[in-house]
Design an enzyme around this catalytic site. Structure first.
Site, PDB file in Angstrom:
ATOM      1  N   LYS A 106      47.763  32.770  35.165  1.00 15.98           N
ATOM      2  CA  LYS A 106      49.495  32.829  34.677  1.00 15.98           C
ATOM      3  C   LYS A 106      50.173  32.231  33.597  1.00 15.98           C
ATOM      4  CE  LYS A 106      48.546  34.381  38.347  1.00 15.98           C
ATOM      5  NZ  LYS A 106      47.098  34.084  38.941  1.00 15.98           N
ATOM      6  N   GLY A 128      39.812  43.133  42.840  1.00 16.52           N
ATOM      7  CA  GLY A 128      40.385  42.400  43.719  1.00 16.52           C
ATOM      8  C   GLY A 128      41.871  42.317  42.645  1.00 16.52           C
ATOM      9  N   GLY A 183      34.460  39.199  44.120  1.00 15.34           N
ATOM     10  CA  GLY A 183      34.371  37.316  45.022  1.00 15.34           C
ATOM     11  C   GLY A 183      33.884  36.142  44.088  1.00 15.34           C
ATOM     12  N   ARG A 184      35.017  35.121  45.618  1.00 18.93           N
ATOM     13  CA  ARG A 184      34.051  33.704  45.229  1.00 18.93           C
ATOM     14  C   ARG A 184      33.056  32.889  46.644  1.00 18.93           C
ATOM     15  NH1 ARG A 184      35.881  31.298  40.837  1.00 18.93           N
ATOM     16  NH2 ARG A 184      36.046  29.076  42.556  1.00 18.93           N
ATOM     17  N   HIS A 211      75.361  38.060  44.063  1.00 17.23           N
ATOM     18  CA  HIS A 211      74.945  39.595  43.294  1.00 17.23           C
ATOM     19  C   HIS A 211      75.442  39.322  41.674  1.00 17.23           C
ATOM     20  CE1 HIS A 211      75.780  44.247  41.640  1.00 17.23           C
ATOM     21  NE2 HIS A 211      76.471  43.741  41.712  1.00 17.23           N
TER      22      HIS A 211
HETATM   23  P1  FAD Z   1      38.849  24.382  44.018  1.00 18.90           P
HETATM   24  O1  FAD Z   1      39.803  24.737  43.752  1.00 18.90           O
HETATM   25  O2  FAD Z   1      37.555  25.488  43.761  1.00 18.90           O
HETATM   26  O3  FAD Z   1      38.648  22.751  44.147  1.00 18.90           O
HETATM   27  C1  FAD Z   1      37.354  22.248  44.396  1.00 18.90           C
HETATM   28  C2  FAD Z   1      36.553  20.813  43.909  1.00 18.90           C
HETATM   29  O4  FAD Z   1      36.280  20.646  43.910  1.00 18.90           O
HETATM   30  C3  FAD Z   1      36.397  21.026  42.377  1.00 18.90           C
HETATM   31  O5  FAD Z   1      36.622  20.414  41.038  1.00 18.90           O
HETATM   32  C4  FAD Z   1      34.931  21.397  41.920  1.00 18.90           C
HETATM   33  O6  FAD Z   1      34.548  20.830  40.485  1.00 18.90           O
HETATM   34  C5  FAD Z   1      35.251  19.736  43.084  1.00 18.90           C
HETATM   35  N1  FAD Z   1      33.891  19.974  43.616  1.00 18.90           N
HETATM   36  C6  FAD Z   1      32.710  20.720  44.004  1.00 18.90           C
HETATM   37  N2  FAD Z   1      31.816  20.487  44.392  1.00 18.90           N
HETATM   38  C7  FAD Z   1      31.557  18.975  44.383  1.00 18.90           C
HETATM   39  C8  FAD Z   1      31.173  17.389  44.828  1.00 18.90           C
HETATM   40  N3  FAD Z   1      29.910  17.665  45.328  1.00 18.90           N
HETATM   41  N4  FAD Z   1      31.669  16.858  44.205  1.00 18.90           N
HETATM   42  C9  FAD Z   1      32.714  16.415  43.873  1.00 18.90           C
HETATM   43  N5  FAD Z   1      33.263  17.637  43.932  1.00 18.90           N
HETATM   44  C10 FAD Z   1      32.964  18.523  43.786  1.00 18.90           C
HETATM   45  N6  FAD Z   1      44.844  31.450  44.337  1.00 18.90           N
HETATM   46  C11 FAD Z   1      46.575  31.417  44.518  1.00 18.90           C
HETATM   47  O7  FAD Z   1      46.605  31.034  45.577  1.00 18.90           O
HETATM   48  N7  FAD Z   1      47.917  31.800  43.391  1.00 18.90           N
HETATM   49  C12 FAD Z   1      46.709  32.406  41.891  1.00 18.90           C
HETATM   50  O8  FAD Z   1      47.485  32.936  41.076  1.00 18.90           O
HETATM   51  C13 FAD Z   1      45.222  32.407  42.051  1.00 18.90           C
HETATM   52  N8  FAD Z   1      44.948  32.611  40.977  1.00 18.90           N
HETATM   53  C14 FAD Z   1      43.164  32.636  40.980  1.00 18.90           C
HETATM   54  C15 FAD Z   1      42.554  33.065  39.398  1.00 18.90           C
HETATM   55  C16 FAD Z   1      41.381  32.354  39.432  1.00 18.90           C
HETATM   56  C17 FAD Z   1      40.858  33.529  37.570  1.00 18.90           C
HETATM   57  C18 FAD Z   1      40.518  32.473  39.816  1.00 18.90           C
HETATM   58  C19 FAD Z   1      39.088  32.192  39.457  1.00 18.90           C
HETATM   59  C20 FAD Z   1      40.744  31.687  41.092  1.00 18.90           C
HETATM   60  C21 FAD Z   1      42.779  31.213  41.863  1.00 18.90           C
HETATM   61  N9  FAD Z   1      43.427  31.825  42.744  1.00 18.90           N
HETATM   62  C22 FAD Z   1      44.451  31.266  43.187  1.00 18.90           C
HETATM   63  C23 FAD Z   1      42.487  31.043  43.735  1.00 18.90           C
HETATM   64  C24 FAD Z   1      42.746  29.897  43.886  1.00 18.90           C
HETATM   65  O9  FAD Z   1      42.078  28.506  42.434  1.00 18.90           O
HETATM   66  C25 FAD Z   1      41.467  28.628  44.676  1.00 18.90           C
HETATM   67  O10 FAD Z   1      41.691  29.449  45.788  1.00 18.90           O
HETATM   68  C26 FAD Z   1      41.423  27.358  45.015  1.00 18.90           C
HETATM   69  O11 FAD Z   1      41.582  27.182  43.501  1.00 18.90           O
HETATM   70  C27 FAD Z   1      41.018  26.340  46.248  1.00 18.90           C
HETATM   71  O12 FAD Z   1      41.245  25.651  45.593  1.00 18.90           O
HETATM   72  P2  FAD Z   1      40.273  24.424  46.413  1.00 18.90           P
HETATM   73  O13 FAD Z   1      40.753  23.186  46.191  1.00 18.90           O
HETATM   74  O14 FAD Z   1      39.550  24.262  48.046  1.00 18.90           O
HETATM   75  O15 FAD Z   1      39.291  24.048  45.944  1.00 18.90           O
HETATM   76  P1  NAD Z   2      38.480  39.697  46.043  1.00 17.10           P
HETATM   77  O1  NAD Z   2      37.341  39.409  47.070  1.00 17.10           O
HETATM   78  O2  NAD Z   2      39.713  40.201  45.750  1.00 17.10           O
HETATM   79  O3  NAD Z   2      37.328  41.123  44.891  1.00 17.10           O
HETATM   80  C1  NAD Z   2      36.841  41.081  44.660  1.00 17.10           C
HETATM   81  C2  NAD Z   2      36.613  42.434  44.912  1.00 17.10           C
HETATM   82  O4  NAD Z   2      35.478  43.698  44.452  1.00 17.10           O
HETATM   83  C3  NAD Z   2      36.649  43.382  46.230  1.00 17.10           C
HETATM   84  O5  NAD Z   2      37.754  44.738  46.069  1.00 17.10           O
HETATM   85  C4  NAD Z   2      35.870  44.166  46.300  1.00 17.10           C
HETATM   86  O6  NAD Z   2      35.740  45.826  47.258  1.00 17.10           O
HETATM   87  C5  NAD Z   2      35.042  44.543  44.893  1.00 17.10           C
HETATM   88  N1  NAD Z   2      33.844  44.270  44.954  1.00 17.10           N
HETATM   89  C6  NAD Z   2      32.868  43.984  45.428  1.00 17.10           C
HETATM   90  N2  NAD Z   2      31.560  43.893  45.303  1.00 17.10           N
HETATM   91  C7  NAD Z   2      31.639  45.087  44.836  1.00 17.10           C
HETATM   92  C8  NAD Z   2      30.713  45.772  43.413  1.00 17.10           C
HETATM   93  N3  NAD Z   2      29.019  45.292  44.118  1.00 17.10           N
HETATM   94  N4  NAD Z   2      31.188  46.538  42.402  1.00 17.10           N
HETATM   95  C9  NAD Z   2      32.014  46.869  42.877  1.00 17.10           C
HETATM   96  N5  NAD Z   2      33.349  47.110  43.203  1.00 17.10           N
HETATM   97  C10 NAD Z   2      33.090  45.769  43.735  1.00 17.10           C
HETATM   98  O7  NAD Z   2      37.409  38.513  44.835  1.00 17.10           O
HETATM   99  P2  NAD Z   2      38.180  38.466  43.299  1.00 17.10           P
HETATM  100  O8  NAD Z   2      39.081  39.130  42.949  1.00 17.10           O
HETATM  101  O9  NAD Z   2      36.584  37.632  42.329  1.00 17.10           O
HETATM  102  O10 NAD Z   2      39.071  36.686  43.498  1.00 17.10           O
HETATM  103  C11 NAD Z   2      38.158  35.694  44.486  1.00 17.10           C
HETATM  104  C12 NAD Z   2      39.132  34.887  45.559  1.00 17.10           C
HETATM  105  O11 NAD Z   2      39.877  34.823  44.171  1.00 17.10           O
HETATM  106  C13 NAD Z   2      40.239  35.774  46.021  1.00 17.10           C
HETATM  107  O12 NAD Z   2      40.219  35.453  46.998  1.00 17.10           O
HETATM  108  C14 NAD Z   2      40.725  36.100  45.428  1.00 17.10           C
HETATM  109  O13 NAD Z   2      42.027  35.675  46.671  1.00 17.10           O
HETATM  110  C15 NAD Z   2      41.536  34.777  44.522  1.00 17.10           C
HETATM  111  N6  NAD Z   2      42.361  34.938  43.242  1.00 17.10           N
HETATM  112  C16 NAD Z   2      43.652  34.855  44.518  1.00 17.10           C
HETATM  113  C17 NAD Z   2      44.723  35.384  43.174  1.00 17.10           C
HETATM  114  C18 NAD Z   2      46.248  35.155  43.662  1.00 17.10           C
HETATM  115  O14 NAD Z   2      46.508  35.113  44.176  1.00 17.10           O
HETATM  116  N7  NAD Z   2      46.812  36.122  42.457  1.00 17.10           N
HETATM  117  C19 NAD Z   2      44.332  35.667  41.798  1.00 17.10           C
HETATM  118  C20 NAD Z   2      42.833  35.709  41.541  1.00 17.10           C
HETATM  119  C21 NAD Z   2      42.133  35.743  42.779  1.00 17.10           C
END
Ligand code: FAD
Ligand code: NAD
Length: 470
Positions: free
Chosen positions: A57, A188, A276-277, A449
């Site tokens: 962001k 995505g 995806g993740r 408004h």
């Molecule tokens: P994480 O945030 O992944 O935290 C897990 C933590 O556990 C990490 O610090 C990791 O190092 C630690 N850990 C793992 N294994 C161990 C272990 N064995 N011992 C100790 N520590 C460990 N979501 C939104 O809602 N809005 C968004 O705008 C958004 N934007 C995103 C943009 C990007 C580029 C990405 C990649 C993700 C985005 N997400 C967004 C998704 C969001 O980041 C995740 O859904 C969220 O961080 C998940 O939270 P969590 O606490 O489950 O895991």
């Molecule tokens: P995603 O699951 O949102 O999107 C992945 C996309 O890749 C899908 O549309 C899927 O059909 C496509 N795809 C998968 N395999 C493919 C392939 N081999 N070739 C071409 N397309 C393929 O996953 P993401 O964008 O990687 O994000 C990961 C997670 O992080 C999501 O669950 C998302 O909710 C979260 N996230 C959320 C935000 C937000 O809330 N604004 C921002 C970033 C990430």
């Protein structure tokens, strides 16, 4: 006696929020997190704060200002000659925001008396956790353990990362210059948001998406509007594209993919893999303890996020469902309150989804398509931002609000927005749905408004066919 009442494993938005709420409720609490900065300093906040929500962001906001100055400022009578981008300064600003927020969590831990351990945790018993640090190993115990280890990016063998030309989201957040040609695999949230950052700064962005539909989870009208708007911004988006290889040679990446026209090639300077993740349970010891994990690696839990072992809970990305920070945080609060004996529940039906493209896309609840499939009769109110005075004043009039209510009861079943600050506007819809409001309840609510929220109000009026301004 155990060392703590609760240990959370993971300091992301699920684990750190759970730890703070447990401590607030009087439980002695520790949080173990392994995240460290490149200079080996512990950094709380997990993916979200370090390489996810917040840095993306920060760059989206910086790049939005740049695109505004370049494309829209003149319409406000503001001339910007010799506009330029300093990517290093932009990245430094992002870094400062991350530092401030991650250190803020360390401060919140102190304030709430949560003990913070930096290291890698492994379950070695139902109540025992081994922590590995560069200085050695240590075992701590707790009556209850909350697993919140999050997720990591999915990698695909056809496009192996070299972390220079072919990168995942973490690499794409750290580019030190604007790639001239940028490819993205996956349309995505990550592909669209990070694609937007670099597109606004001048990259020619091409997105390859395997599915035939754009934003398949979203309301179809919202998705088609988003696709049209992104194409207007210069994105090339290929749907139904199956990538078969990506190779690096001569400082370029050649991506080969199949679509309905046959085999195609795309040559780019950088390629982001955003497909995806996956849950992070590697070397956690969970499976060895008998905790049930499904075929995709997600920890299995019940409605209270309790695993198959009664004193071990799991929350956030590691249990699946929407991988969203706010979903994990709310699960953390729910588990903490459940442990304190309170009757706390998660409301999965009212989780908001936001995609921070421009215009932004946000929704909550059911889509029209889902209601049709379920055979539920509904009414829709749809109001365009072009008829909203505040959107006109801003100069951002694309998009709409669509409110869907059950025909028989008028209860709001879904709200879908594409438009300026949809991310903020959706909160009103979430509140309304949380309290099971009718469209009439929102129609009767007085909105200031001129505001963008008047578009939500008008959509509520529209459910009953009585919009004033459209
Ligand atoms: P994480 O945030 O992944 O935290 C897990 C933590 O556990 C990490 O610090 C990791 O190092 C630690 N850990 C793992 N294994 C161990 C272990 N064995 N011992 C100790 N520590 C460990 N979501 C939104 O809602 N809005 C968004 O705008 C958004 N934007 C995103 C943009 C990007 C580029 C990405 C990649 C993700 C985005 N997400 C967004 C998704 C969001 O980041 C995740 O859904 C969220 O961080 C998940 O939270 P969590 O606490 O489950 O895991
Ligand atoms: P995603 O699951 O949102 O999107 C992945 C996309 O890749 C899908 O549309 C899927 O059909 C496509 N795809 C998968 N395999 C493919 C392939 N081999 N070739 C071409 N397309 C393929 O996953 P993401 O964008 O990687 O994000 C990961 C997670 O992080 C999501 O669950 C998302 O909710 C979260 N996230 C959320 C935000 C937000 O809330 N604004 C921002 C970033 C990430």
């Amino acid at each position: 006696m155990a060392d703590y009442n609760v240990i959370t494993i993971g300091g992301g938005p699920a684990g750190y929020v759970a730890a703070i709420r447990c401590a607030q409720l009087g439980m002695t609490t520790a949080c173990i997190d392994k995240w460290v900065t490149p200079d080996s300093k512990p950094s709380l906040g997990g993916t979200c704060l370090n390489v996810g929500c917040i840095p993306s962001k920060a760059l989206l906001d910086s790049s939005h200002h740049y695109a505004f100055l370049q494309k829209q400022a003149a319409t406000h009578g503001i001339q910007c000659d010799n506009l330029s981008i300093d990517v290093a300064a932009m990245q430094a600003r992002k870094g400062k925001i991350i530092n401030m927020l991650t250190q803020g969590i360390a401060g919140l831990f102190k304030k709430n008396k949560v003990t913070s351990y930096s290291g890698t945790a492994r379950l070695i018993g139902e109540k025992q956790v081994e922590i590995t640090t560069p200085d050695g190993k240590k075992v701590i115990t707790a009556d209850n353990i909350i697993i919140a280890t999050g997720s990591v990016p999915v990698q695909i063998p056809v496009a192996p990362l070299d972390n220079k030309r072919i990168v995942d989201s973490t690499g794409a957040l750290a580019f030190d210059n604007v790639p001239k040609r940028l490819g993205v695999i996956g349309a995505g949230a990550i592909g669209l948001e990070l694609g937007s950052v670099w597109n606004r700064l001048g990259s020619q962005v091409t997105i390859l998406e395997a599915l035939p539909d754009f934003l398949a989870m979203a309301d179809r009208k919202i998705a088609t509007t988003a696709l049209r708007e992104m194409k207007k911004q210069g994105f090339k988006i290929h749907l139904g594209a199956k990538v078969t290889s990506a190779t690096v040679a001569n400082d370029e990446v050649t991506v080969t993919y199949q679509d309905k026209k046959g085999e195609q090639q795309l040559v780019v300077d950088k390629l982001i893999v955003a497909v995806g993740r996956k849950p992070n349970t590697e070397n956690l010891g969970a499976a060895e303890l008998g905790i049930q994990i499904d075929a995709r690696g997600f920890i299995q839990v019940d409605e209270h996020c309790q695993t198959t072992l009664p004193n071990i809970y799991a929350i956030g990305d590691v249990i699946g469902g929407p991988m969203l920070a706010h979903k994990g945080s709310e699960e953390g609060v729910m588990v903490a309150e459940h442990l304190a004996g309170e009757n706390s529940e998660m409301s999965y039906e009212t989780i908001p989804y936001v995609i921070y493209t421009w215009p932004e896309v946000a929704w909550v609840g059911k889509t029209e398509e889902q209601l049709k499939t379920a055979g539920i009769e509904y009414k829709i109110g749809q109001f365009p931002f072009s008829a909203c005075g505040r959107a006109r004043a801003h100069g951002d009039t694309s998009g709409m609000v669509r409110m869907i209510a059950e025909a028989e009861t008028d209860r709001i079943l879904g709200v879908h927005i594409i438009g300026i600050f949809a991310s903020e506007l959706i909160a009103e819809a979430v509140l309304a749905m949380t309290f099971k409001s009718t469209a009439e309840n929102l129609a009767k609510t007085i909105h200031a408004h001129p505001t963008l929220s008047e578009a939500v109000h008008e959509a509520a009026l529209g459910v009953d066919g009585r919009m004033i301004h459209a």
